[in-house]
Scaffold this motif. Structure first.
Motif, PDB file in Angstrom:
ATOM      1  N   GLY A 155     -34.849 -16.431  55.661  1.00  0.00           N
ATOM      2  CA  GLY A 155     -34.983 -15.493  56.754  1.00  0.00           C
ATOM      3  C   GLY A 155     -36.431 -15.016  56.884  1.00  0.00           C
ATOM      4  N   PRO A 156     -36.686 -14.161  57.865  1.00  0.00           N
ATOM      5  CA  PRO A 156     -35.694 -13.611  58.802  1.00  0.00           C
ATOM      6  C   PRO A 156     -35.307 -14.594  59.900  1.00  0.00           C
ATOM      7  CG  PRO A 156     -37.864 -12.763  59.319  1.00  0.00           C
ATOM      8  CD  PRO A 156     -38.018 -13.590  58.074  1.00  0.00           C
ATOM      9  N   LEU A 157     -34.174 -14.332  60.481  1.00  0.00           N
ATOM     10  CA  LEU A 157     -33.657 -15.150  61.572  1.00  0.00           C
ATOM     11  C   LEU A 157     -34.401 -14.829  62.864  1.00  0.00           C
ATOM     12  CD1 LEU A 157     -31.336 -17.225  61.936  1.00  0.00           C
ATOM     13  CD2 LEU A 157     -29.911 -15.321  62.690  1.00  0.00           C
ATOM     14  N   GLN A 158     -34.684 -15.871  63.632  1.00  0.00           N
ATOM     15  CA  GLN A 158     -35.423 -15.698  64.887  1.00  0.00           C
ATOM     16  C   GLN A 158     -34.622 -16.259  66.052  1.00  0.00           C
ATOM     17  OE1 GLN A 158     -39.193 -17.667  64.222  1.00  0.00           O
ATOM     18  NE2 GLN A 158     -40.180 -15.757  63.616  1.00  0.00           N
ATOM     19  N   LEU A 159     -34.707 -15.561  67.182  1.00  0.00           N
ATOM     20  CA  LEU A 159     -34.116 -16.013  68.444  1.00  0.00           C
ATOM     21  C   LEU A 159     -35.224 -16.302  69.438  1.00  0.00           C
ATOM     22  CD1 LEU A 159     -31.024 -13.728  69.147  1.00  0.00           C
ATOM     23  CD2 LEU A 159     -31.023 -16.174  68.689  1.00  0.00           C
ATOM     24  N   ARG A 160     -35.133 -17.450  70.063  1.00  0.00           N
ATOM     25  CA  ARG A 160     -36.083 -17.802  71.112  1.00  0.00           C
ATOM     26  C   ARG A 160     -35.356 -17.862  72.436  1.00  0.00           C
ATOM     27  NH1 ARG A 160     -40.244 -22.480  68.858  1.00  0.00           N
ATOM     28  NH2 ARG A 160     -41.140 -21.232  67.153  1.00  0.00           N
ATOM     29  N   LEU A 161     -35.843 -17.079  73.386  1.00  0.00           N
ATOM     30  CA  LEU A 161     -35.269 -17.048  74.725  1.00  0.00           C
ATOM     31  C   LEU A 161     -36.147 -17.888  75.643  1.00  0.00           C
ATOM     32  CD1 LEU A 161     -34.680 -13.174  74.908  1.00  0.00           C
ATOM     33  CD2 LEU A 161     -33.176 -14.915  73.949  1.00  0.00           C
ATOM     34  N   THR A 162     -35.533 -18.694  76.464  1.00  0.00           N
ATOM     35  CA  THR A 162     -36.282 -19.556  77.375  1.00  0.00           C
ATOM     36  C   THR A 162     -35.606 -19.584  78.731  1.00  0.00           C
ATOM     37  OG1 THR A 162     -37.190 -21.776  77.699  1.00  0.00           O
ATOM     38  CG2 THR A 162     -35.043 -21.612  76.633  1.00  0.00           C
ATOM     39  N   ASP A 163     -36.376 -19.881  79.753  1.00  0.00           N
ATOM     40  CA  ASP A 163     -35.825 -19.973  81.105  1.00  0.00           C
ATOM     41  C   ASP A 163     -35.354 -21.399  81.369  1.00  0.00           C
ATOM     42  OD1 ASP A 163     -38.117 -21.440  82.965  1.00  0.00           O
ATOM     43  OD2 ASP A 163     -38.914 -20.415  81.182  1.00  0.00           O
ATOM     44  N   PRO A 164     -34.562 -21.619  82.395  1.00  0.00           N
ATOM     45  CA  PRO A 164     -34.043 -22.971  82.655  1.00  0.00           C
ATOM     46  C   PRO A 164     -35.117 -24.015  82.910  1.00  0.00           C
ATOM     47  CG  PRO A 164     -32.788 -21.324  83.874  1.00  0.00           C
ATOM     48  CD  PRO A 164     -33.964 -20.612  83.286  1.00  0.00           C
ATOM     49  N   PHE A 165     -36.308 -23.607  83.370  1.00  0.00           N
ATOM     50  CA  PHE A 165     -37.370 -24.559  83.671  1.00  0.00           C
ATOM     51  C   PHE A 165     -38.300 -24.798  82.482  1.00  0.00           C
ATOM     52  CE2 PHE A 165     -36.244 -22.461  87.665  1.00  0.00           C
ATOM     53  CZ  PHE A 165     -35.864 -23.554  88.426  1.00  0.00           C
ATOM     54  N   GLY A 166     -38.121 -24.056  81.403  1.00  0.00           N
ATOM     55  CA  GLY A 166     -38.986 -24.215  80.244  1.00  0.00           C
ATOM     56  C   GLY A 166     -40.392 -23.710  80.456  1.00  0.00           C
ATOM     57  N   MET A 167     -40.569 -22.745  81.360  1.00  0.00           N
ATOM     58  CA  MET A 167     -41.894 -22.219  81.652  1.00  0.00           C
ATOM     59  C   MET A 167     -42.315 -21.114  80.670  1.00  0.00           C
ATOM     60  SD  MET A 167     -43.002 -23.861  84.275  1.00  0.00           S
ATOM     61  CE  MET A 167     -42.395 -24.948  85.574  1.00  0.00           C
ATOM     62  N   CYS A 168     -41.345 -20.384  80.164  1.00  0.00           N
ATOM     63  CA  CYS A 168     -41.669 -19.231  79.334  1.00  0.00           C
ATOM     64  C   CYS A 168     -40.715 -19.193  78.140  1.00  0.00           C
ATOM     65  CB  CYS A 168     -41.573 -17.931  80.149  1.00  0.00           C
ATOM     66  SG  CYS A 168     -42.099 -16.455  79.256  1.00  0.00           S
ATOM     67  N   GLU A 169     -41.214 -18.671  77.037  1.00  0.00           N
ATOM     68  CA  GLU A 169     -40.412 -18.596  75.822  1.00  0.00           C
ATOM     69  C   GLU A 169     -40.810 -17.342  75.050  1.00  0.00           C
ATOM     70  OE1 GLU A 169     -39.361 -22.201  73.241  1.00  0.00           O
ATOM     71  OE2 GLU A 169     -40.968 -21.205  72.109  1.00  0.00           O
ATOM     72  N   LEU A 170     -39.836 -16.498  74.738  1.00  0.00           N
ATOM     73  CA  LEU A 170     -40.060 -15.264  73.994  1.00  0.00           C
ATOM     74  C   LEU A 170     -39.264 -15.307  72.694  1.00  0.00           C
ATOM     75  CD1 LEU A 170     -39.922 -12.563  76.828  1.00  0.00           C
ATOM     76  CD2 LEU A 170     -41.926 -13.681  75.850  1.00  0.00           C
ATOM     77  N   THR A 171     -39.834 -14.720  71.652  1.00  0.00           N
ATOM     78  CA  THR A 171     -39.220 -14.743  70.325  1.00  0.00           C
ATOM     79  C   THR A 171     -38.857 -13.331  69.902  1.00  0.00           C
ATOM     80  OG1 THR A 171     -40.512 -16.685  69.688  1.00  0.00           O
ATOM     81  CG2 THR A 171     -39.523 -15.402  67.920  1.00  0.00           C
ATOM     82  N   ARG A 172     -37.635 -13.185  69.382  1.00  0.00           N
ATOM     83  CA  ARG A 172     -37.171 -11.923  68.820  1.00  0.00           C
ATOM     84  C   ARG A 172     -36.708 -12.199  67.389  1.00  0.00           C
ATOM     85  NH1 ARG A 172     -39.765 -10.639  72.336  1.00  0.00           N
ATOM     86  NH2 ARG A 172     -39.215  -9.585  74.275  1.00  0.00           N
ATOM     87  N   SER A 173     -37.078 -11.331  66.475  1.00  0.00           N
ATOM     88  CA  SER A 173     -36.773 -11.554  65.063  1.00  0.00           C
ATOM     89  C   SER A 173     -35.859 -10.467  64.528  1.00  0.00           C
ATOM     90  CB  SER A 173     -38.062 -11.570  64.226  1.00  0.00           C
ATOM     91  OG  SER A 173     -38.891 -12.640  64.595  1.00  0.00           O
ATOM     92  N   PHE A 174     -34.971 -10.862  63.608  1.00  0.00           N
ATOM     93  CA  PHE A 174     -34.194  -9.912  62.820  1.00  0.00           C
ATOM     94  C   PHE A 174     -35.033  -9.495  61.614  1.00  0.00           C
ATOM     95  CE2 PHE A 174     -31.181 -12.436  65.165  1.00  0.00           C
ATOM     96  CZ  PHE A 174     -30.213 -11.529  65.562  1.00  0.00           C
ATOM     97  N   SER A 175     -34.620  -8.464  60.957  1.00  0.00           N
ATOM     98  CA  SER A 175     -35.408  -7.936  59.839  1.00  0.00           C
ATOM     99  C   SER A 175     -34.837  -8.316  58.472  1.00  0.00           C
ATOM    100  CB  SER A 175     -35.502  -6.408  59.931  1.00  0.00           C
ATOM    101  OG  SER A 175     -34.201  -5.823  59.928  1.00  0.00           O
TER     102      SER A 175
END
Length: 482
Positions: A155-175
């Motif tokens: 860990g820590p576990l990470q989530l990556r959010l992306t749009d359908p076109f793959g233009m943007c990607e944001l990362t959120r992490s657990f602690s």
């Protein structure tokens, strides 16, 4: 992730960071579209091409819109991790189970899940999770494996959010994170027949005090549950209160495993190194003795033992035996080379009294350390040493065997002082070395100094070969198996 509750990650950066946060999430594709759009718009303005300007604006606006929409998206997701099992031997696999829960009232978009693991456990696992409905749940798992013992964080576990076109990607992490413990390999050992100095129950030098209602050594006051047939009338008349007779309490056989961790005594590194063989051998002997009801103790050349270990070591009985084995394995999982140059500290610990059986895993020995080991033999009921010759372990397996005159002389010195000493060569299994030690003890015979002598009485609560029946047989015949 473990703990009182699942960890949560929330995308709520709407008013924080502004444009900078949104643009930092643009992927290579998004940045390329933005740069191409700006270049097309500039060319269209210079050349006066209206159609090219519209194309440039479309290319530039698309990644910006995707970044803004993704940046304003709020997901409340809870994640948890479960290891199965949390403690594995080196070379074995463990499975990590991940669970994601959507705790918000809105569905999520496409999520990419990534867990951080050390490189020795394998590649970093990644999973793509499709849309999760409100209250939905997704479960995935992956396997980890290490040939090197140790404690590894997950860990820590990470989530990556992306749009359908793959233009943007944001990362959120657990602690939160978990720890995987990789313990040394444990090789099952065969029981061997040994003559013992303390034969069975009640004949040893040290005796343990019993609880109420059990046999002790001297008269004591009557306690509820004591057998009235054990009332000692002479003491009752003398003290004016009811006294009961105490009798001898069986002794639990003891075993001390000495592990030589001196850095100067070993060469090489890796899972096939001599030091790793010694650590695995110590773990195998400790588990073997615990299963047969012995009180065991782990001792290193620095004089250190396992935290939480009592003065008599860990007892091998029931659930306590499993807990003791876990503590011993956790200690051996992280044990490393010491900076010491001798075995004097270990000798200072051993010279306090009879330690029962002494099993030592030793590296290279010079004359001074061989003399110190000879003194240790005087403080034990029986002693066996597995000596690893670094010269033999470090040479090419296809090369000529080393002369080993110095190592052979050290082994002869140990034999002369009462040790059963076995030279461990490269490629030798612990089972083979264990049987060879038994063979050498049998060949030397009782007249040879009882090289492999030990107490063979087992715990009353110890199951199987170490139980009361086997102990009574050992007491009657003066010989037992362990």
């Amino acid at each position: 992730m473990t703990g009182p509750g699942p960890a949560r990650a929330e995308d709520e950066q709407g008013g924080r960071g502004g444009v900078r946060t949104a643009l930092s999430g643009l992927t290579t594709r998004g940045r390329s579209f933005l740069a191409a759009g700006i270049a097309a718009a500039v060319c269209a303005y210079i050349l006066g091409q209206g159609e090219l300007l519209r194309v440039g604006l479309l290319l530039a606006v698309l990644p910006l819109v995707c970044a803004a929409v993704l940046h304003r998206t709020r997901h409340r997701v809870a994640g948890s991790r479960r290891l199965s099992p949390g403690r594995v031997p080196a070379g074995a696999e463990a499975r990590v189970h991940l669970r994601m829960d959507n705790v918000s009232r809105l569905p999520t978009g496409l999520l990419m899940l990534q867990d951080r693991v050390p490189y020795v456990l394998g590649p970093r696992p990644r999973f793509v999770l499709d849309r999760m409905e409100p209250g939905g749940r997704r479960e995935v798992s992956y396997r980890v494996r290490s040939d090197l013992r140790g404690r590894y964080p997950l860990g820590p576990l990470q989530l990556r959010l992306t749009d359908p076109f793959g233009m943007c990607e944001l990362t959120r992490s657990f602690s939160a994170y978990d720890t995987l413990t990789v313990v040394p390999r444990v090789e099952p050992l065969p029981p061997v027949r040994l003559s013992g100095e303390a034969k069975g129950y009640g004949d040893g030098r040290q005796r343990s005090l019993a609880l109420a209602g059990e046999d002790d050594v001297i008269p004591r006051g009557y306690r509820h549950g004591d057998d009235l047939r054990r009332v000692h009338w002479r003491s009752t008349a003398r003290y004016g209160e009811l006294m009961v007779r105490r009798e001898e309490q069986p002794q639990r056989a003891r075993c001390t495993v000495l592990l030589d961790t001196r850095a100067v005594a070993y060469r090489g590194a890796g899972p096939d190194a001599a030091f790793e063989w010694a650590v695995s051998g110590a773990a195998s002997v400790l588990v073997h003795m615990l299963e047969r009801g012995f009180s065991v103790r782990l001792l290193t050349d620095t004089g250190d033992s396992v935290p939480g270990e009592g003065s008599e070591g860990f007892a091998g009985s029931g659930q306590d035996s499993a807990d003791a084995a876990g503590l011993l394995m956790d200690t051996l999982a992280v044990i490393d080379h010491s900076d010491g140059a001798g075995l004097s500290r270990a000798y200072d610990v051993l010279r306090g009294g009879n330690e029962g059986l002494l099993v030592a895993f030793l590296g290279d020995l010079d004359e001074a350390q061989t003399t110190m080991a000879a003194k240790m033999r005087q403080r034990s009921g029986g002693a066996v040493a597995f000596v690893l010759d670094s010269e033999d372990w470090s040479r090419d397996p296809a090369g000529a065997p080393a002369a080993g005159d110095a190592a052979g002389e050290r082994l002869r010195m140990l034999h002369d002082t009462g040790w059963t000493a076995v030279r461990v060569s490269r490629g030798m299994s612990l089972d083979e070395a264990w049987r060879r030690a038994d063979h050498e003890r049998s060949a030397s015979g009782p007249a040879g100094g009882s090289h492999f002598a030990t107490s063979t009485a087992a715990s009353q609560a110890g199951p199987g070969p170490g139980g009361p029946v086997a102990a009574r047989r050992a007491g009657a015949g003066g010989e037992g198996s362990w």
